[in-house]
Design a protein around this motif. Structure first.
Motif, mmCIF file in Angstrom:
data_model
loop_
_atom_site.group_PDB
_atom_site.id
_atom_site.type_symbol
_atom_site.label_atom_id
_atom_site.label_comp_id
_atom_site.label_asym_id
_atom_site.label_seq_id
_atom_site.Cartn_x
_atom_site.Cartn_y
_atom_site.Cartn_z
ATOM 1 N N GLY A 1 73.070 31.047 45.137
ATOM 2 C CA GLY A 1 72.829 32.079 44.151
ATOM 3 C C GLY A 1 72.242 33.369 44.687
ATOM 4 O O GLY A 1 72.728 34.461 44.373
ATOM 5 N N SER A 2 71.184 33.297 45.492
ATOM 6 C CA SER A 2 70.474 34.537 45.843
ATOM 7 C C SER A 2 70.140 34.667 47.322
ATOM 8 O O SER A 2 69.380 35.558 47.696
ATOM 9 C CB SER A 2 69.174 34.623 45.028
ATOM 10 N N PHE A 3 70.690 33.807 48.172
ATOM 11 C CA PHE A 3 70.350 33.852 49.594
ATOM 12 C C PHE A 3 71.456 34.557 50.380
ATOM 13 O O PHE A 3 72.618 34.606 49.962
ATOM 14 C CB PHE A 3 70.130 32.438 50.141
ATOM 15 N N THR A 4 71.079 35.088 51.557
ATOM 16 C CA THR A 4 71.989 35.874 52.392
ATOM 17 C C THR A 4 72.054 35.276 53.787
ATOM 18 O O THR A 4 71.012 34.920 54.362
ATOM 19 C CB THR A 4 71.517 37.338 52.481
ATOM 20 N N TYR A 5 73.275 35.187 54.313
ATOM 21 C CA TYR A 5 73.471 34.721 55.695
ATOM 22 C C TYR A 5 73.428 35.927 56.633
ATOM 23 O O TYR A 5 74.200 36.871 56.485
ATOM 24 C CB TYR A 5 74.813 34.003 55.830
ATOM 25 N N THR A 6 72.533 35.902 57.603
ATOM 26 C CA THR A 6 72.408 37.001 58.564
ATOM 27 C C THR A 6 71.828 36.467 59.871
ATOM 28 O O THR A 6 71.039 35.511 59.867
ATOM 29 C CB THR A 6 71.511 38.129 58.024
ATOM 30 N N LEU A 7 72.228 37.096 60.974
ATOM 31 C CA LEU A 7 71.672 36.723 62.278
ATOM 32 C C LEU A 7 70.424 37.526 62.613
ATOM 33 O O LEU A 7 69.832 37.308 63.665
ATOM 34 C CB LEU A 7 72.721 36.929 63.377
ATOM 35 N N SER A 8 70.052 38.452 61.748
ATOM 36 C CA SER A 8 68.863 39.276 62.011
ATOM 37 C C SER A 8 67.902 39.193 60.833
ATOM 38 O O SER A 8 67.614 40.193 60.156
ATOM 39 C CB SER A 8 69.281 40.733 62.254
ATOM 40 N N PRO A 9 67.386 37.991 60.544
ATOM 41 C CA PRO A 9 66.466 37.856 59.414
ATOM 42 C C PRO A 9 65.079 38.375 59.781
ATOM 43 O O PRO A 9 64.743 38.482 60.962
ATOM 44 C CB PRO A 9 66.432 36.345 59.185
ATOM 45 N N PRO A 10 64.260 38.713 58.790
ATOM 46 C CA PRO A 10 62.878 39.112 59.093
ATOM 47 C C PRO A 10 62.078 37.932 59.620
ATOM 48 O O PRO A 10 62.414 36.768 59.384
ATOM 49 C CB PRO A 10 62.352 39.594 57.738
ATOM 50 N N GLY B 1 60.423 34.159 49.788
ATOM 51 C CA GLY B 1 60.159 35.492 50.297
ATOM 52 C C GLY B 1 61.417 36.176 50.783
ATOM 53 O O GLY B 1 62.128 36.838 50.027
ATOM 54 N N SER B 2 61.742 35.985 52.078
ATOM 55 C CA SER B 2 62.858 36.724 52.686
ATOM 56 C C SER B 2 64.214 36.336 52.119
ATOM 57 O O SER B 2 65.069 37.184 51.858
ATOM 58 C CB SER B 2 62.860 36.502 54.202
ATOM 59 N N GLN B 3 64.459 35.020 51.951
ATOM 60 C CA GLN B 3 65.741 34.493 51.480
ATOM 61 C C GLN B 3 66.909 35.001 52.331
ATOM 62 O O GLN B 3 68.020 35.166 51.859
ATOM 63 C CB GLN B 3 65.961 34.841 50.000
ATOM 64 N N GLN B 4 66.635 35.227 53.617
ATOM 65 C CA GLN B 4 67.653 35.664 54.573
ATOM 66 C C GLN B 4 67.527 34.823 55.838
ATOM 67 O O GLN B 4 66.424 34.613 56.334
ATOM 68 C CB GLN B 4 67.471 37.143 54.938
ATOM 69 N N GLY B 5 68.650 34.368 56.362
ATOM 70 C CA GLY B 5 68.593 33.591 57.582
ATOM 71 C C GLY B 5 69.953 33.048 57.963
ATOM 72 O O GLY B 5 70.972 33.382 57.358
ATOM 73 N N PHE B 6 69.963 32.176 58.964
ATOM 74 C CA PHE B 6 71.211 31.529 59.370
ATOM 75 C C PHE B 6 70.986 30.036 59.410
ATOM 76 O O PHE B 6 70.029 29.531 58.799
ATOM 77 C CB PHE B 6 71.741 32.095 60.689
ATOM 78 N N CYS B 7 71.832 29.308 60.118
ATOM 79 C CA CYS B 7 71.919 27.857 59.935
ATOM 80 C C CYS B 7 70.588 27.136 60.082
ATOM 81 O O CYS B 7 70.268 26.242 59.288
ATOM 82 C CB CYS B 7 72.952 27.282 60.901
ATOM 83 N N GLU B 8 69.779 27.499 61.065
ATOM 84 C CA GLU B 8 68.536 26.760 61.283
ATOM 85 C C GLU B 8 67.570 26.944 60.117
ATOM 86 O O GLU B 8 66.816 26.018 59.763
ATOM 87 C CB GLU B 8 67.876 27.183 62.591
ATOM 88 N N HIS B 9 67.555 28.128 59.494
ATOM 89 C CA HIS B 9 66.680 28.364 58.343
ATOM 90 C C HIS B 9 67.103 27.494 57.165
ATOM 91 O O HIS B 9 66.258 26.865 56.506
ATOM 92 C CB HIS B 9 66.720 29.838 57.936
ATOM 93 N N TYR B 10 68.416 27.445 56.913
ATOM 94 C CA TYR B 10 68.905 26.688 55.764
ATOM 95 C C TYR B 10 68.767 25.181 55.989
ATOM 96 O O TYR B 10 68.379 24.452 55.060
ATOM 97 C CB TYR B 10 70.353 27.066 55.477
ATOM 98 N N ALA B 11 69.070 24.705 57.184
ATOM 99 C CA ALA B 11 68.935 23.273 57.453
ATOM 100 C C ALA B 11 67.485 22.832 57.354
ATOM 101 O O ALA B 11 67.167 21.786 56.768
ATOM 102 C CB ALA B 11 69.502 22.957 58.839
ATOM 103 N N SER B 12 66.568 23.629 57.914
ATOM 104 C CA SER B 12 65.148 23.278 57.883
ATOM 105 C C SER B 12 64.619 23.242 56.453
ATOM 106 O O SER B 12 63.966 22.276 56.032
ATOM 107 C CB SER B 12 64.356 24.286 58.716
ATOM 108 N N ALA B 13 64.890 24.292 55.670
ATOM 109 C CA ALA B 13 64.390 24.351 54.297
ATOM 110 C C ALA B 13 65.009 23.253 53.433
ATOM 111 O O ALA B 13 64.328 22.637 52.594
ATOM 112 C CB ALA B 13 64.685 25.721 53.701
#
Length: 647
Positions: free
Chosen positions: A378-387, A400-412
């Motif tokens: 719904g509200s997350f963004t795939y990016t290689l340059s997350p904060p 907070g950021s709701q921006q990331g790539f595979c490791e962020h999504y798998a971990s959360a």
């Protein structure tokens, strides 16, 4: 006559030495590379200014210092790492004392050895091409050392052309040695790895760690499928399972896997395939999820991960069968279940509360999984340059950021599942790749992380939360999903890079991996069966002897034909043309006497011949060493003059 090097000879030797050392830059310590670059540059600058050479005592002290520093850095001087560092250092020190032709020849010979040693680290097609270019520079420097008493030094392009010809002439003999030299069963440089670092997956995963891999475009492995190939959505190559979380970093279970796992039972689509894994410094061996058995010399641990007996330090090929629909561990004991539910205290307060609300509202585990995927979608963004994330990385990412790539999504995702009472774990490996007709190329940039959740009666089931945010990452691959974020460049550049891998793979299969078995197969195809090592050596000796005889005959022929220097040859060709007009050649006749005969026999030629004779006399008798440009100009004028026989 002194044999002291002139400026041109010294600088070409310095270029050869610098280029040789440059082939080792990837594994030289930065301090040594910087010191050698500075020493070579200062030596060239000092010699241009006419400064004296460094004293013998200073060179001895520098040599001792080099040995001490290398032993301190590596612990010894043996092995590829310390050995190449020592060789490069000694080569740089040799240049400090190079003043005469003998010194330069020693430096160039040592450069050839150091250049060869760079192939102990990598034998890729691109690097071997680079080594060939450096070898041309070495041969050009050696050519510049040859005496040339009657003409100025040849331009660099002439020496490079000669070096290229010499290298090309050596290829047939090199090919004969490649085919006939008896092969060992193991690599000649079969020493320990010396701690040589290589890129690849590690036993931990923290926010931002995968971004380095996604910038690495080097090949990780290649896959050949025996028959049909799986769809892109099934190209998940399982490598490491991470189960323990400290609030920031996921890691393998302490103490490693518990033991060998029972082989999963094939229940769906199975594929037979061969993986050629690039060298790493780790024992992990990727396999299409889920492997049904472990190759010889490896084991399948209880996380369904294939582990080699020792780190893979040379390219390795292994055969596998996988079922992309299979699930592991249909039952989970109490101890393992508690481990897969464990969360660190003091982290993810908001995430725990959210997961509890999902659990209260859900009918079963499937509803909890779908709620998490719907949130990501719904509200997350795939990016290689997350904060950058705060200390509580899970809450900061989810709320907070709701921006990331595979490791962020798998971990959360795994954190949320555990907080909701569902056993879950992180799996790292590779996803996707590039099809090149007969094989799949998987690069380090295809590294990926996904999740697995456990369901009663079913077992571990893969869930990829990244696919909910960026379906292109799974369907199209990393290069299309990441695009310019990963620095892959334009589409045509990516395509050219992938096409080059086809040639690189052919090079690896045909040249790098040419072993005793390959040699026997090649000789058998040529009608040579059961050739003993002695027979091969005898045949190689015959080829070598014949090559030396042909080279000697060619060299003597050149000596007879090319008598004198360039000026003599130009004048001789002109005399031969005059002879065809009726003015015969006389061995004891000088240019002035020849001119007098031309005046008497063909007076009409006098205006054209006189300035040519004057220029020849000035170059031959008026200068100790005629310049090549004037010699070449006279040669052109001699060729251009029109001669006609006397009437």
């Amino acid at each position: 006559m002194t044999d002291r090097l002139d400026r041109l000879q010294f600088e070409r030797t310095a270029i050869a030495v610098a280029a040789t050392i440059a082939t080792h830059l990837a594994h030289l310590p930065p301090w040594l590379a910087a010191a050698l670059a500075a020493a070579i540059a200062l030596r060239v600058f000092a010699r241009r200014r006419g400064s004296a050479t460094i004293s013998s005592w200073t060179r001895v002290l520098l040599t001792v210092l080099l040995l001490v520093v290398i032993v301190t850095r590596y612990g010894n001087v043996f092995g590829r790492g310390p050995g190449s560092a020592l060789a490069c250092g000694l080569l740089g020190l040799k240049l400090l004392e190079t003043e005469r032709t003998r010194d330069a020849r020693v430096a160039i010979g040592f450069s050839s050895f150091v250049l060869m040693s760079s192939l102990l680290f990598t034998q890729s097609l691109l690097f071997c091409t680079l080594v060939g270019g450096v070898l041309v520079l070495i041969l050009a420097a050696l050519s510049a050392l040859q005496p040339a008493p009657l003409q100025a030094r040849r331009p660099l392009r002439a020496d490079l052309r000669l070096a290229g010809i010499l290298l090309a002439a050596s290829l047939p003999l090199g090919a004969a040695a490649f085919v006939l030299l008896p092969r060992l069963q193991a690599p000649l440089w079969g020493s320990r790895d010396d701690g040589l670092g290589r890129s690849g997956l590690s036993e931990t995963m923290a926010p931002g760690q995968f971004s380095q891999l996604m910038q690495d475009d080097s090949p990780a492995f290649r896959v050949e499928f025996a028959a049909s190939r799986p769809p892109n959505a099934s190209l998940y190559f399982r490598t490491i399972v991470l189960t323990d979380f400290d609030g920031t970093t996921w890691s393998r279970r302490l103490g490693g896997p518990r033991g060998d796992a029972a082989a999963p039972v094939a229940t769906g689509r199975t594929y037979d395939y061969t993986i050629t894994l690039e060298a790493t410094d780790r024992p992990w061996m990727p396999a299409l999820d889920l492997p049904l058995f472990a190759p010889e010399g490896t084991r399948l641990d209880d996380d369904q991960v294939i582990v080699a007996g020792r780190s893979v330090t040379q390219p390795r090929e292994y055969h596998l069968r996988s079922d992309v629909d299979a699930h592991a561990a249909p039952s989970l004991d109490r101890r393992e279940r508690l481990r897969m539910l464990r969360l660190p205290a003091g982290y993810g307060t908001q995430a725990r509360a959210l997961a509890q609300r999902w659990r209260e509202q859900a009918k079963d585990d499937r509803d909890v999984v779908q709620a998490a995927l719907a949130m990501f979608r719904g509200s997350f963004t795939y990016t290689l340059s997350p904060p950058l994330l705060a200390r509580d990385s899970v809450d900061d990412f989810l709320f907070g950021s709701q921006q990331g790539f595979c490791e962020h999504y798998a971990s959360a995702f795994v954190f949320l599942m555990r907080a909701a009472g569902i056993p879950a774990r992180v799996v790292t490996g590779y996803q996707g790749g590039w099809w090149s007709g007969g094989y799949l190329l998987v690069r380090q940039s295809d590294a990926h992380a996904w999740a697995e959740v456990w369901r009663e009666g079913t077992g571990w089931q893969r869930v990829d939360p990244t696919a909910a945010v960026s379906p292109a990452r799974v369907e199209l691959g990393a290069s299309d999903a990441n695009g310019a974020q990963a620095g892959f460049g334009a589409e045509w550049l990516r395509e050219m890079r992938n096409r080059f891998d086809v040639a690189s793979r052919l090079w690896t299969l045909s040249i790098v991996r040419f072993d005793a078995l390959s040699q026997r197969n090649l000789l058998s195809s040529l009608g040579i069966t059961d050739a003993a090592q002695g027979d091969l050596l005898l045949a190689l000796s015959g080829v070598l002897g014949l090559s030396m005889l042909l080279a000697a005959a060619w060299s003597m022929r050149e000596t007879r034909v090319r008598v004198g220097d360039a000026l003599d040859r130009a004048w001789t060709r002109f005399r031969s043309r005059l002879a065809r007009t009726g003015i015969d050649e006389r061995a004891a006749e000088g240019p002035l006497d020849l001119r007098a005969r031309v005046h008497a026999a063909v007076p009409a030629l006098a205006p054209a011949i006189d300035p040519l004779v004057d220029e020849y006399v000035a170059l031959r008798y008026g200068a100790a060493e005629p310049t090549p440009t004037r010699v070449a100009a006279l040669d052109r004028r001699l060729r251009a003059v029109r001669l006609s026989p006397p009437r």
